[in-house]
Write an enzyme that holds these catalytic residues in place. Structure first.
Site, mmCIF file in Angstrom:
data_model
loop_
_atom_site.group_PDB
_atom_site.id
_atom_site.type_symbol
_atom_site.label_atom_id
_atom_site.label_comp_id
_atom_site.label_asym_id
_atom_site.label_seq_id
_atom_site.Cartn_x
_atom_site.Cartn_y
_atom_site.Cartn_z
ATOM 1 N N GLU A 49 0.643 -1.143 0.056
ATOM 2 C CA GLU A 49 -0.033 -0.059 0.010
ATOM 3 C C GLU A 49 0.946 1.292 -0.053
ATOM 4 O O GLU A 49 1.948 1.371 0.805
ATOM 5 C CB GLU A 49 -0.780 -0.001 1.097
ATOM 6 C CG GLU A 49 -1.863 1.423 1.223
ATOM 7 C CD GLU A 49 -2.555 1.688 2.426
ATOM 8 O OE1 GLU A 49 -3.251 2.577 2.697
ATOM 9 O OE2 GLU A 49 -2.377 0.855 3.406
ATOM 10 N N ASP A 70 9.412 5.973 14.867
ATOM 11 C CA ASP A 70 9.141 7.358 14.503
ATOM 12 C C ASP A 70 9.525 8.115 15.873
ATOM 13 O O ASP A 70 8.840 7.850 16.884
ATOM 14 C CB ASP A 70 7.789 7.456 14.408
ATOM 15 C CG ASP A 70 7.483 9.093 13.815
ATOM 16 O OD1 ASP A 70 8.353 9.806 13.951
ATOM 17 O OD2 ASP A 70 6.288 9.293 13.788
ATOM 18 N N ASP A 123 9.972 11.748 17.259
ATOM 19 C CA ASP A 123 9.610 13.104 16.945
ATOM 20 C C ASP A 123 10.009 14.091 18.100
ATOM 21 O O ASP A 123 9.752 13.903 19.291
ATOM 22 C CB ASP A 123 7.878 13.224 16.764
ATOM 23 C CG ASP A 123 7.616 14.495 16.107
ATOM 24 O OD1 ASP A 123 8.023 15.553 16.500
ATOM 25 O OD2 ASP A 123 6.663 14.211 15.170
ATOM 26 N N GLY A 176 12.438 15.273 7.693
ATOM 27 C CA GLY A 176 12.157 16.303 6.745
ATOM 28 C C GLY A 176 11.898 17.773 7.533
ATOM 29 O O GLY A 176 12.180 19.041 6.927
ATOM 30 N N ARG A 220 11.265 17.589 11.845
ATOM 31 C CA ARG A 220 11.819 17.722 13.220
ATOM 32 C C ARG A 220 12.103 16.261 14.011
ATOM 33 O O ARG A 220 12.065 16.306 15.070
ATOM 34 C CB ARG A 220 10.743 18.417 13.981
ATOM 35 C CG ARG A 220 9.085 17.703 13.878
ATOM 36 C CD ARG A 220 8.377 18.459 14.993
ATOM 37 N NE ARG A 220 6.890 17.688 14.884
ATOM 38 C CZ ARG A 220 5.884 18.094 14.046
ATOM 39 N NH1 ARG A 220 5.738 19.176 13.440
ATOM 40 N NH2 ARG A 220 4.925 17.404 13.967
ATOM 41 N N HIS A 249 0.018 0.231 9.778
ATOM 42 C CA HIS A 249 0.275 1.722 10.061
ATOM 43 C C HIS A 249 1.251 2.374 9.127
ATOM 44 O O HIS A 249 2.080 1.682 8.567
ATOM 45 C CB HIS A 249 1.050 1.895 11.330
ATOM 46 C CG HIS A 249 0.704 3.123 11.931
ATOM 47 N ND1 HIS A 249 1.439 4.214 11.446
ATOM 48 C CD2 HIS A 249 0.228 3.753 12.995
ATOM 49 C CE1 HIS A 249 1.086 5.690 12.191
ATOM 50 N NE2 HIS A 249 0.221 5.225 12.911
ATOM 51 N N LEU A 275 3.776 5.057 7.101
ATOM 52 C CA LEU A 275 4.969 5.971 7.687
ATOM 53 C C LEU A 275 5.440 6.584 6.403
ATOM 54 O O LEU A 275 5.554 6.206 5.403
ATOM 55 C CB LEU A 275 6.110 5.116 8.210
ATOM 56 C CG LEU A 275 7.020 6.025 8.780
ATOM 57 C CD1 LEU A 275 6.465 6.684 9.925
ATOM 58 C CD2 LEU A 275 8.279 5.054 9.443
ATOM 59 N N LYS A 276 5.775 7.997 6.774
ATOM 60 C CA LYS A 276 6.303 8.815 5.358
ATOM 61 C C LYS A 276 7.584 8.230 4.760
ATOM 62 O O LYS A 276 8.446 7.530 5.385
ATOM 63 C CB LYS A 276 6.603 9.979 6.242
ATOM 64 C CG LYS A 276 7.390 11.233 5.107
ATOM 65 C CD LYS A 276 7.462 12.272 5.828
ATOM 66 C CE LYS A 276 7.853 13.626 4.717
ATOM 67 N NZ LYS A 276 8.403 14.663 5.439
#
Length: 402
Positions: free
Chosen positions: A44, A109, A111, A161, A163, A315, A317-318
Site C-alpha cells: 500500500e 518514529d 519526533d 524532513g 523535526r 500503520h 509511515l512517511k
C-alpha cells in the site's frame, strides 16, 4: 542554499518527480529482489495531494506504473504501508474481512515534539542545533539495541524532513513479525513512561538491565554539553524545580540551598550527584535513590518512541525521499557512520536541487549536452551521498546484482 517558497511547491514537485526521484533504487528496495510473487504489487502507498487531499490504498504493478502515477499526481507527501493479502487498489472488491495486512518493515518514529517537557531551546515543531542532539542520541541508542540486542541487520534511518527521524528495519524475518512481537520490542526499547501529568517518567529497578547500562554509556558522551551547557537544565529556579520534583523530598531543601550557592548548571549537577551519594550512604535500605542520577539523565535524554507507529502492521509511515511541504527539505537517509555529523539544516531542499538542475541544464544546453548527462551531474551534487548510501543499503538487503 536556495530559499524555499511553499507557493512554488507544485511546480517544483513536477520537476522533482520527473527528473530527480530515485525510482530505480526505490523500487528495488520495496520489491526485495522480486523473490516473493506480487510482493510489490500488494504494497500500500498513500498520497497526500495539495489542499490535504488524502488518497489511501494505492498500489502499482511495477516501477513504470509507480513513476507514471507519481508524475501525474505530484503528491505533497508519500506514505508507505503494509503488504496486504490482496492488491490494495482492489480492496473494495474483496469480501469483508479477507483484506488483511500481512507484512511490513518494523518502523520507528521519533519526533522532537515528544521532548517538549525537557528541551528548553525550542518547542512544538521548531528545532535547532542545540536540541537536535536528542535525535543523535536516539539513533545511537536505538540502533545499537536493534543491532546487538536483537540481531537485526538491515536498518535504514531517515530524516523526516522537519523535526524527527524514522527507522525502517528491513530484515525478511522482521517484516513477518506479528503486532504482539512488535509491541514487545517497542516496550523493551521504552523507558520514559507517563503523560504530561506524570512528573517522574523513569523508574529503574534495583538490578539494572544491560540495555539501560549501555544506553547510559551513550548518553554520558553527550550529557554535559547537551544538558548542562546547551540546554542549561539547572540555569535558574524555574528549571531546577523540575529536577527537584524527581528527587526524594528529604533532600530537596538541601539541594535547593546548594543550587543557590552555585552559579551554573555544571556546578549544580555536581552538587546534585554529591547530595545523592550522601543520601544513598545514609539510607541504604531506601532503594528509590539508588539510580536517581541515571533516572534524571534518562528522563532528559532517552529516546521517546511513538508506540502505535511501531506495533501496527497496517500503520503507514512517511516515505524516504518524500518532500516536507512546510520546510521543503527532502526526507534523506542518514548515514549510520556519520550520525554525529548529520545536520538537518544542511539537508537539500527541493528548491536548492531544482535550482541546481536549472543551472546545470542551462550549462548543458550551452555545451550541447544531453538530458542523461544533466541527470547524472545533478545526482553527483546535492543528493549524491544520500542516493549512494540508499543504494548500498538496498544492495545489502537484496544481495542481488548492483
Amino acid at each position: 542554499m536556495e530559499a524555499f517558497d511553499p507557493a512554488e511547491l507544485p511546480e517544483l514537485l513536477k520537476l522533482y518527480y520527473r527528473r530527480l526521484f530515485p525510482y530505480g533504487q526505490y523500487y528495488r528496495w520495496l520489491n526485495y529482489g522480486g523473490v516473493v510473487k506480487n510482493y510489490f504489487q500488494h504494497r500500500e502507498f498513500s498520497f497526500t495531494l495539495k489542499d490535504d487531499i488524502y488518497i489511501r490504498y494505492q498500489s502499482f504493478n511495477n516501477q513504470s506504473d509507480l513513476e507514471k502515477e507519481m508524475q501525474k499526481m505530484n503528491p505533497y507527501k508519500i506514505d508507505i504501508g503494509a503488504v496486504y493479502s490482496h492488491r490494495p487498489n482492489q480492496h473494495n472488491t474483496v469480501k469483508l474481512g479477507a483484506f488483511q495486512a500481512q507484512e511490513k518493515e518494523l518502523v520507528f518514529d521519533i519526533d522532537m515534539t515528544d521532548y517538549d517537557d525537557v528541551r528548553r531551546c525550542c518547542s512544538s515543531a521548531d528545532i535547532c542545533s542545540k536540541c537536535w542532539t536528542l535525535m543523535t542520541m536516539a539513533i545511537h541508542i536505538i540502533d545499537r539495541a536493534l543491532k546487538e540486542d536483537f540481531g537485526f541487520k538491515h536498518r535504514l534511518w531517515v530524516y523526516s524532513g522537519r523535526r524527527g527521524v524514522h527507522c525502517w528495519v528491513c530484515d525478511e524475518s522482521v517484516r513477518k513479525l506479528s503486532s504482539a512481537v512488535r509491541s514487545g520490542i517497542v516496550e523493551y526499547l521504552s523507558l520514559v513512561k507517563g503523560g504530561q501529568d506524570v512528573k517522574k517518567k523513569v523508574h529503574l529497578s534495583e538490578k539494572i538491565h544491560p540495555f539501560v547500562r549501555k544506553s547510559i554509556n551513550i548518553i554520558k558522551k553527550y550529557f554535559e554539553q547537551y544538558a548542562l551547557v546547551d540546554q542549561d537544565i539547572l540555569e535558574n529556579k524555574q528549571s531546577w524545580d523540575k529536577i527537584l520534583a524527581l528527587v526524594p523530598e528529604t533532600v530537596r531543601d538541601e539541594l535547593q540551598q546548594g543550587f543557590q550557592r552555585q552559579s551554573n548548571s555544571p556546578q549544580r549537577w555536581e552538587t546534585l550527584k554529591n547530595t545523592i551519594n550522601k543520601y544513598q550512604k545514609n539510607n541504604k535500605n531506601d532503594k528509590c535513590g539508588l539510580w536517581l542520577e541515571w533516572e534524571i539523565m534518562l528522563q532528559y535524554c532517552f529516546p521517546r518512541l511513538d508506540i502505535n507507529v511501531s506495533k501496527g502492521i497496517n500503520h503507514l509511515l512517511k516515505s524516504p525521499f518524500s518532500v516536507h511541504p512546510k520546510t521543503g527539505r527532502i526526507s534523506v537517509p542518514i548515514d549510520l557512520q556519520k550520525v554525529d555529523q548529520f545536520d538537518p539544516f544542511t539537508v537539500p531542499t527541493i528548491s536548492s536541487i531544482c535550482h541546481e538542475l536549472d543551472v546545470i541544464s542551462t550549462k548543458e544546453e550551452e555545451e550541447n549536452g544531453t538530458e542523461s548527462d544533466t541527470k547524472h551531474r545533478t545526482r553527483e551534487s546535492k543528493l549524491k551521498c544520500h542516493f549512494i548510501y540508499f543504494s548500498s543499503n538496498i544492495n545489502k538487503i537484496i544481495r542481488g546484482p548492483v
